[in-house]
Scaffold this motif. Structure first.
Motif, PDB file in Angstrom:
ATOM      1  N   GLN A   1       0.936  -1.205  -0.002  1.00 16.52           N
ATOM      2  CA  GLN A   1       0.015  -0.060  -0.016  1.00 16.52           C
ATOM      3  C   GLN A   1       0.960   1.219   0.076  1.00 16.52           C
ATOM      4  O   GLN A   1       1.770   1.537   0.917  1.00 16.52           O
ATOM      5  CB  GLN A   1      -0.857   0.108   1.252  1.00 16.52           C
ATOM      6  CG  GLN A   1      -1.830   1.252   1.364  1.00 16.52           C
ATOM      7  CD  GLN A   1      -2.912   1.314   0.318  1.00 16.52           C
ATOM      8  OE1 GLN A   1      -3.580   0.216   0.184  1.00 16.52           O
ATOM      9  NE2 GLN A   1      -3.368   2.324  -0.418  1.00 16.52           N
ATOM     10  N   LEU A   2       0.883   1.944  -1.084  1.00 16.56           N
ATOM     11  CA  LEU A   2       1.574   3.401  -1.242  1.00 16.56           C
ATOM     12  C   LEU A   2       0.569   4.378  -0.747  1.00 16.56           C
ATOM     13  O   LEU A   2      -0.521   4.706  -1.488  1.00 16.56           O
ATOM     14  CB  LEU A   2       2.111   3.418  -2.732  1.00 16.56           C
ATOM     15  CG  LEU A   2       2.630   2.293  -3.210  1.00 16.56           C
ATOM     16  CD1 LEU A   2       3.221   2.659  -4.682  1.00 16.56           C
ATOM     17  CD2 LEU A   2       3.903   1.873  -2.540  1.00 16.56           C
ATOM     18  N   SER A   3       0.959   5.341   0.040  1.00 17.06           N
ATOM     19  CA  SER A   3       0.274   6.410   0.455  1.00 17.06           C
ATOM     20  C   SER A   3       1.099   7.777   0.524  1.00 17.06           C
ATOM     21  O   SER A   3       2.367   7.530   0.621  1.00 17.06           O
ATOM     22  CB  SER A   3      -0.540   6.211   1.822  1.00 17.06           C
ATOM     23  OG  SER A   3      -1.030   5.011   2.033  1.00 17.06           O
ATOM     24  N   SER A   4       0.349   8.831   0.537  1.00 15.82           N
ATOM     25  CA  SER A   4       1.023  10.079   0.590  1.00 15.82           C
ATOM     26  C   SER A   4       2.295  10.185  -0.579  1.00 15.82           C
ATOM     27  O   SER A   4       3.190  10.578  -0.254  1.00 15.82           O
ATOM     28  CB  SER A   4       1.669  10.526   1.966  1.00 15.82           C
ATOM     29  OG  SER A   4       0.472  10.387   2.772  1.00 15.82           O
ATOM     30  N   LEU A   5       1.958   9.731  -1.730  1.00 14.78           N
ATOM     31  CA  LEU A   5       2.804   9.590  -2.883  1.00 14.78           C
ATOM     32  C   LEU A   5       3.551  10.685  -3.078  1.00 14.78           C
ATOM     33  O   LEU A   5       2.870  11.837  -3.132  1.00 14.78           O
ATOM     34  CB  LEU A   5       2.317   8.934  -3.935  1.00 14.78           C
ATOM     35  CG  LEU A   5       2.171   7.343  -3.837  1.00 14.78           C
ATOM     36  CD1 LEU A   5       1.035   6.840  -4.796  1.00 14.78           C
ATOM     37  CD2 LEU A   5       3.648   6.514  -3.984  1.00 14.78           C
ATOM     38  N   LYS A   6       4.805  10.561  -3.457  1.00  7.86           N
ATOM     39  CA  LYS A   6       5.615  11.786  -3.786  1.00  7.86           C
ATOM     40  C   LYS A   6       6.194  11.765  -5.401  1.00  7.86           C
ATOM     41  O   LYS A   6       6.268  10.358  -5.723  1.00  7.86           O
ATOM     42  CB  LYS A   6       6.507  11.971  -2.822  1.00  7.86           C
ATOM     43  CG  LYS A   6       6.337  12.311  -1.435  1.00  7.86           C
ATOM     44  CD  LYS A   6       7.592  12.313  -0.564  1.00  7.86           C
ATOM     45  CE  LYS A   6       7.266  12.576   0.849  1.00  7.86           C
ATOM     46  NZ  LYS A   6       8.490  12.473   1.575  1.00  7.86           N
ATOM     47  N   PRO A   7       6.391  12.581  -5.837  1.00  6.76           N
ATOM     48  CA  PRO A   7       7.022  12.419  -7.234  1.00  6.76           C
ATOM     49  C   PRO A   7       8.428  11.393  -7.354  1.00  6.76           C
ATOM     50  O   PRO A   7       8.687  10.675  -8.330  1.00  6.76           O
ATOM     51  CB  PRO A   7       7.330  13.817  -7.932  1.00  6.76           C
ATOM     52  CG  PRO A   7       6.326  14.719  -7.100  1.00  6.76           C
ATOM     53  CD  PRO A   7       6.214  14.186  -5.701  1.00  6.76           C
ATOM     54  N   GLU A   8       9.026  11.647  -6.245  1.00  4.42           N
ATOM     55  CA  GLU A   8      10.195  10.800  -6.091  1.00  4.42           C
ATOM     56  C   GLU A   8       9.839   9.499  -5.781  1.00  4.42           C
ATOM     57  O   GLU A   8      10.809   8.417  -5.851  1.00  4.42           O
ATOM     58  CB  GLU A   8      11.184  11.314  -5.051  1.00  4.42           C
ATOM     59  CG  GLU A   8      10.539  11.521  -3.779  1.00  4.42           C
ATOM     60  CD  GLU A   8      10.223  13.126  -3.482  1.00  4.42           C
ATOM     61  OE1 GLU A   8       9.433  13.815  -4.437  1.00  4.42           O
ATOM     62  OE2 GLU A   8      10.338  13.508  -2.423  1.00  4.42           O
ATOM     63  N   ASP A   9       8.771   8.932  -5.755  1.00  5.35           N
ATOM     64  CA  ASP A   9       8.367   7.621  -5.515  1.00  5.35           C
ATOM     65  C   ASP A   9       8.068   6.874  -6.845  1.00  5.35           C
ATOM     66  O   ASP A   9       7.858   5.504  -7.205  1.00  5.35           O
ATOM     67  CB  ASP A   9       6.939   7.353  -4.658  1.00  5.35           C
ATOM     68  CG  ASP A   9       7.211   7.660  -3.454  1.00  5.35           C
ATOM     69  OD1 ASP A   9       6.263   8.404  -2.700  1.00  5.35           O
ATOM     70  OD2 ASP A   9       8.198   7.567  -2.781  1.00  5.35           O
ATOM     71  N   THR A  10       8.170   7.690  -8.174  1.00  2.00           N
ATOM     72  CA  THR A  10       7.872   7.200  -9.346  1.00  2.00           C
ATOM     73  C   THR A  10       9.001   6.495  -9.488  1.00  2.00           C
ATOM     74  O   THR A  10      10.183   6.728  -9.571  1.00  2.00           O
ATOM     75  CB  THR A  10       8.185   8.597 -10.412  1.00  2.00           C
ATOM     76  OG1 THR A  10       6.929   9.269 -10.266  1.00  2.00           O
ATOM     77  CG2 THR A  10       8.144   7.856 -11.803  1.00  2.00           C
ATOM     78  N   ALA A  11       8.760   5.035 -10.105  1.00  3.03           N
ATOM     79  CA  ALA A  11       9.814   3.982 -10.420  1.00  3.03           C
ATOM     80  C   ALA A  11       9.202   2.641 -10.931  1.00  3.03           C
ATOM     81  O   ALA A  11       7.681   2.703 -10.996  1.00  3.03           O
ATOM     82  CB  ALA A  11      10.673   3.581  -9.164  1.00  3.03           C
ATOM     83  N   VAL A  12       9.808   1.849 -11.269  1.00  5.20           N
ATOM     84  CA  VAL A  12       9.171   0.645 -11.615  1.00  5.20           C
ATOM     85  C   VAL A  12       9.232  -0.465 -10.168  1.00  5.20           C
ATOM     86  O   VAL A  12      10.320  -0.491  -9.633  1.00  5.20           O
ATOM     87  CB  VAL A  12       9.827  -0.334 -12.825  1.00  5.20           C
ATOM     88  CG1 VAL A  12       9.195  -1.679 -12.738  1.00  5.20           C
ATOM     89  CG2 VAL A  12       9.478   0.330 -13.990  1.00  5.20           C
ATOM     90  N   TYR A  13       8.102  -1.066  -9.634  1.00  2.00           N
ATOM     91  CA  TYR A  13       8.257  -1.660  -8.390  1.00  2.00           C
ATOM     92  C   TYR A  13       8.303  -3.091  -8.699  1.00  2.00           C
ATOM     93  O   TYR A  13       7.265  -3.624  -9.470  1.00  2.00           O
ATOM     94  CB  TYR A  13       6.996  -1.314  -7.479  1.00  2.00           C
ATOM     95  CG  TYR A  13       7.044   0.234  -6.952  1.00  2.00           C
ATOM     96  CD1 TYR A  13       7.149   1.321  -7.803  1.00  2.00           C
ATOM     97  CD2 TYR A  13       7.348   0.101  -5.740  1.00  2.00           C
ATOM     98  CE1 TYR A  13       7.181   2.610  -7.372  1.00  2.00           C
ATOM     99  CE2 TYR A  13       7.600   1.347  -5.059  1.00  2.00           C
ATOM    100  CZ  TYR A  13       7.372   2.686  -5.841  1.00  2.00           C
ATOM    101  OH  TYR A  13       7.512   3.875  -5.281  1.00  2.00           O
ATOM    102  N   TYR A  14       8.926  -3.785  -8.087  1.00  2.00           N
ATOM    103  CA  TYR A  14       9.116  -5.288  -8.379  1.00  2.00           C
ATOM    104  C   TYR A  14       8.798  -5.938  -7.051  1.00  2.00           C
ATOM    105  O   TYR A  14       9.577  -5.539  -5.855  1.00  2.00           O
ATOM    106  CB  TYR A  14      10.367  -5.647  -8.920  1.00  2.00           C
ATOM    107  CG  TYR A  14      11.123  -5.199 -10.110  1.00  2.00           C
ATOM    108  CD1 TYR A  14      11.578  -3.664 -10.138  1.00  2.00           C
ATOM    109  CD2 TYR A  14      10.783  -5.688 -11.533  1.00  2.00           C
ATOM    110  CE1 TYR A  14      12.007  -3.317 -11.238  1.00  2.00           C
ATOM    111  CE2 TYR A  14      11.133  -5.053 -12.705  1.00  2.00           C
ATOM    112  CZ  TYR A  14      11.777  -3.993 -12.657  1.00  2.00           C
ATOM    113  OH  TYR A  14      11.987  -3.300 -13.904  1.00  2.00           O
ATOM    114  N   CYS A  15       8.437  -7.157  -7.208  1.00  2.00           N
ATOM    115  CA  CYS A  15       8.445  -8.144  -6.097  1.00  2.00           C
ATOM    116  C   CYS A  15       9.403  -9.205  -6.119  1.00  2.00           C
ATOM    117  O   CYS A  15       9.619  -9.500  -7.497  1.00  2.00           O
ATOM    118  CB  CYS A  15       6.982  -8.379  -5.668  1.00  2.00           C
ATOM    119  SG  CYS A  15       6.243  -9.749  -7.045  1.00  2.00           S
ATOM    120  N   ALA A  16       9.780  -9.678  -5.072  1.00  2.00           N
ATOM    121  CA  ALA A  16      10.863 -10.886  -5.154  1.00  2.00           C
ATOM    122  C   ALA A  16      10.923 -11.657  -4.197  1.00  2.00           C
ATOM    123  O   ALA A  16      10.280 -11.213  -3.093  1.00  2.00           O
ATOM    124  CB  ALA A  16      12.226 -10.152  -5.534  1.00  2.00           C
TER     125      ALA A  16
END
Length: 122
Positions: free
Chosen positions: A82-97
């Protein structure tokens, strides 16, 4: 074979929220840890959060504590971020592993999903 499939990414305005999902299949994960990493353009992969399937103990990067929450649904073999209070610097490709234990190091994770793009506009 092991498959990790992420979903839930998208475009959101700063301050908004998203919930990412990682559906896991192909093995027993009860004695494993699941991590989320992210990679922004031109930057190295960054540890975000991890959870142990059994017991649910969590770990977070200092940069996201208080804004991101990792959880799991054992019955669905799915881990959420869960991503909250998102900021422009959170911009990315998110991977699970998946890994044998919680680690901040990408080398400790043996199976990876294909990633889901999160874009936060200002």
């Amino acid at each position: 074979q092991v498959q990790l499939v992420e979903s839930g990414g998208g475009l959101v305005q700063a301050g908004g929220s998203l919930r990412l999902s990682c559906a896991a299949s192909g093995r027993t994960f009860s004695n494993k840890a699941m991590g989320w990493f992210r990679q922004a353009p031109g930057k190295e992969s960054e540890f975000v959060a991890a959870i142990i399937w059994r017991g649910g103990r969590t770990s977070y990067a200092d940069s996201v504590k208080g804004r991101l929450t990792i959880s799991r649904d054992n019955a669905k073999n799915t881990v959420y971020l869960q991503l909250s209070s998102l900021k422009p610097e959170d911009t990315a490709v998110y991977y699970c592993a998946t890994a044998n234990y919680v680690s901040f190091a990408t080398d400790e994770y043996d199976y990876w999903g294909q990633g889901t793009q999160v874009t936060v506009s200002s």
